[in-house]
Design an enzyme around this catalytic site. Structure first.
Site, PDB file in Angstrom:
ATOM      1  N   HIS A   1      14.072  -8.982 -19.359  1.00  0.00           N
ATOM      2  CA  HIS A   1      13.304  -7.817 -19.832  1.00  0.00           C
ATOM      3  C   HIS A   1      12.362  -7.316 -18.738  1.00  0.00           C
ATOM      4  O   HIS A   1      12.254  -6.110 -18.511  1.00  0.00           O
ATOM      5  CB  HIS A   1      12.441  -8.179 -21.054  1.00  0.00           C
ATOM      6  CG  HIS A   1      13.195  -8.577 -22.286  1.00  0.00           C
ATOM      7  ND1 HIS A   1      12.922  -9.728 -22.986  1.00  0.00           N
ATOM      8  CD2 HIS A   1      14.210  -7.968 -22.954  1.00  0.00           C
ATOM      9  CE1 HIS A   1      13.717  -9.811 -24.042  1.00  0.00           C
ATOM     10  NE2 HIS A   1      14.519  -8.763 -24.042  1.00  0.00           N
TER      11      HIS A   1
ATOM     12  N   LYS B   1      16.669  -9.939 -38.366  1.00  0.00           N
ATOM     13  CA  LYS B   1      16.569 -11.320 -37.893  1.00  0.00           C
ATOM     14  C   LYS B   1      15.145 -11.837 -38.138  1.00  0.00           C
ATOM     15  O   LYS B   1      14.180 -11.095 -37.998  1.00  0.00           O
ATOM     16  CB  LYS B   1      16.875 -11.468 -36.402  1.00  0.00           C
ATOM     17  CG  LYS B   1      17.407 -10.258 -35.673  1.00  0.00           C
ATOM     18  CD  LYS B   1      17.651 -10.602 -34.201  1.00  0.00           C
ATOM     19  CE  LYS B   1      17.903  -9.354 -33.375  1.00  0.00           C
ATOM     20  NZ  LYS B   1      18.077  -9.535 -31.976  1.00  0.00           N
TER      21      LYS B   1
ATOM     22  N   ARG C   1      23.751  -6.320 -20.541  1.00  0.00           N
ATOM     23  CA  ARG C   1      24.059  -7.570 -19.832  1.00  0.00           C
ATOM     24  C   ARG C   1      25.544  -7.726 -19.592  1.00  0.00           C
ATOM     25  O   ARG C   1      25.984  -8.017 -18.501  1.00  0.00           O
ATOM     26  CB  ARG C   1      23.574  -8.776 -20.655  1.00  0.00           C
ATOM     27  CG  ARG C   1      22.120  -9.040 -20.488  1.00  0.00           C
ATOM     28  CD  ARG C   1      21.607  -9.910 -21.583  1.00  0.00           C
ATOM     29  NE  ARG C   1      21.689  -9.203 -22.852  1.00  0.00           N
ATOM     30  CZ  ARG C   1      21.125  -9.599 -23.954  1.00  0.00           C
ATOM     31  NH1 ARG C   1      20.471 -10.739 -23.984  1.00  0.00           N
ATOM     32  NH2 ARG C   1      21.207  -8.893 -25.056  1.00  0.00           N
TER      33      ARG C   1
ATOM     34  N   SER D   1      16.624 -13.896 -25.289  1.00  0.00           N
ATOM     35  CA  SER D   1      15.507 -14.556 -25.979  1.00  0.00           C
ATOM     36  C   SER D   1      16.023 -15.752 -26.789  1.00  0.00           C
ATOM     37  O   SER D   1      15.348 -16.777 -26.885  1.00  0.00           O
ATOM     38  CB  SER D   1      14.794 -13.564 -26.907  1.00  0.00           C
ATOM     39  OG  SER D   1      14.260 -12.491 -26.171  1.00  0.00           O
TER      40      SER D   1
HETATM   41  P1  ADP Z   1      17.056  -6.191 -29.505  1.00  0.00           P
HETATM   42  O1  ADP Z   1      16.914  -7.127 -30.668  1.00  0.00           O
HETATM   43  O2  ADP Z   1      16.649  -4.783 -29.795  1.00  0.00           O
HETATM   44  O3  ADP Z   1      18.372  -6.274 -28.765  1.00  0.00           O
HETATM   45  P2  ADP Z   1      15.923  -7.663 -27.320  1.00  0.00           P
HETATM   46  O4  ADP Z   1      14.495  -8.009 -27.141  1.00  0.00           O
HETATM   47  O5  ADP Z   1      16.896  -8.788 -27.488  1.00  0.00           O
HETATM   48  O6  ADP Z   1      15.909  -6.670 -28.531  1.00  0.00           O
HETATM   49  O7  ADP Z   1      16.407  -6.743 -26.118  1.00  0.00           O
HETATM   50  C1  ADP Z   1      15.793  -5.536 -25.814  1.00  0.00           C
HETATM   51  C2  ADP Z   1      16.611  -4.814 -24.759  1.00  0.00           C
HETATM   52  O8  ADP Z   1      16.626  -5.575 -23.557  1.00  0.00           O
HETATM   53  C3  ADP Z   1      18.078  -4.603 -25.122  1.00  0.00           C
HETATM   54  O9  ADP Z   1      18.489  -3.365 -24.580  1.00  0.00           O
HETATM   55  C4  ADP Z   1      18.778  -5.737 -24.418  1.00  0.00           C
HETATM   56  O10 ADP Z   1      20.135  -5.427 -24.131  1.00  0.00           O
HETATM   57  C5  ADP Z   1      17.961  -5.817 -23.148  1.00  0.00           C
HETATM   58  N1  ADP Z   1      18.037  -7.144 -22.527  1.00  0.00           N
HETATM   59  C6  ADP Z   1      17.838  -8.335 -23.110  1.00  0.00           C
HETATM   60  N2  ADP Z   1      17.999  -9.342 -22.226  1.00  0.00           N
HETATM   61  C7  ADP Z   1      18.328  -8.768 -21.045  1.00  0.00           C
HETATM   62  C8  ADP Z   1      18.656  -9.267 -19.739  1.00  0.00           C
HETATM   63  N3  ADP Z   1      18.712 -10.575 -19.484  1.00  0.00           N
HETATM   64  N4  ADP Z   1      18.936  -8.364 -18.766  1.00  0.00           N
HETATM   65  C9  ADP Z   1      18.915  -7.033 -19.045  1.00  0.00           C
HETATM   66  N5  ADP Z   1      18.627  -6.506 -20.243  1.00  0.00           N
HETATM   67  C10 ADP Z   1      18.340  -7.350 -21.233  1.00  0.00           C
END
Ligand code: ADP
Length: 165
Positions: A18, A42, A91, A129
């Site tokens: 992130h 979730k 990703r 996460s």
């Molecule tokens: P959500 O539940 O909305 O997917 P996340 O917090 O898991 O929320 O992710 C927020 C954004 O960050 C999403 O667009 C996700 O694809 C992106 N993201 C999560 N992990 C990574 C990573 N390792 N590299 C690039 N983008 C990421």
């Protein structure tokens, strides 16, 4: 005209993946609002306040960032913040189908808004996460996966620390 983008997500917790997207998008837009979602299906590990606090401590060195949280429909929030762009990270192909659906429905709801996709840095393509929580739960070291302020919050939640191993 100043370009304002919203980067929405669960950030449960914020990871180095992130942070990479936040740093890079802060160079593309005049301002990036990192927005923590309430009301997800979730069950989150951290409260919204905790997730906002971890983000604040982790990215306070970036000047053109605002950290916020929101309820309800993303497009309403983006309009309310007078932003025109939604930033999302990609990703792997596994992210693609969901993201395409979300971008399509958001465009239908508000054709004025654009979704801007950023590819992850390869070094973070495995990082999520959920993986971080799994690693912390079993008391392994998460130091390379999340920004420096975050491990403390994880180990407090699980009542553990890597030194207990
Ligand atoms: P959500 O539940 O909305 O997917 P996340 O917090 O898991 O929320 O992710 C927020 C954004 O960050 C999403 O667009 C996700 O694809 C992106 N993201 C999560 N992990 C990574 C990573 N390792 N590299 C690039 N983008 C990421």
């Amino acid at each position: 005209m100043a370009s304002v983008a919203v980067y929405p997500g669960s950030f449960d917790p914020v990871t180095n993946g992130h942070v990479d997207i936040i740093e890079r998008s802060s160079k593309v837009f005049n301002k990036v609002i990192v927005a923590v979602l309430h009301n997800r299906n979730k069950e989150p590990l951290f409260t919204v306040d905790e997730r906002v606090q971890m983000l604040k401590e982790s990215i306070e060195y970036i000047p053109n960032i605002e950290i916020d949280s929101f309820n309800g429909l993303l497009v309403d929030y983006v309009r309310h913040k007078q932003a025109k762009t939604i930033v999302r990270g990609l990703r792997a192909v596994t992210d693609f189908e969901y993201e395409m659906q979300a971008a399509s429905i958001n465009r239908k709801l508000d054709p004025e808004l654009e979704t801007f996709f950023m590819m992850t840095n390869n070094q973070y393509s495995y990082l999520s996460s959920s993986i971080v929580k799994e690693v912390a739960k079993y008391e392994a070291d998460v130091g390379d996966l999340v920004p420096p302020p975050v491990p403390k919050y994880l180990y407090e939640k699980y009542g553990s620390s890597p030194s207990d191993r």
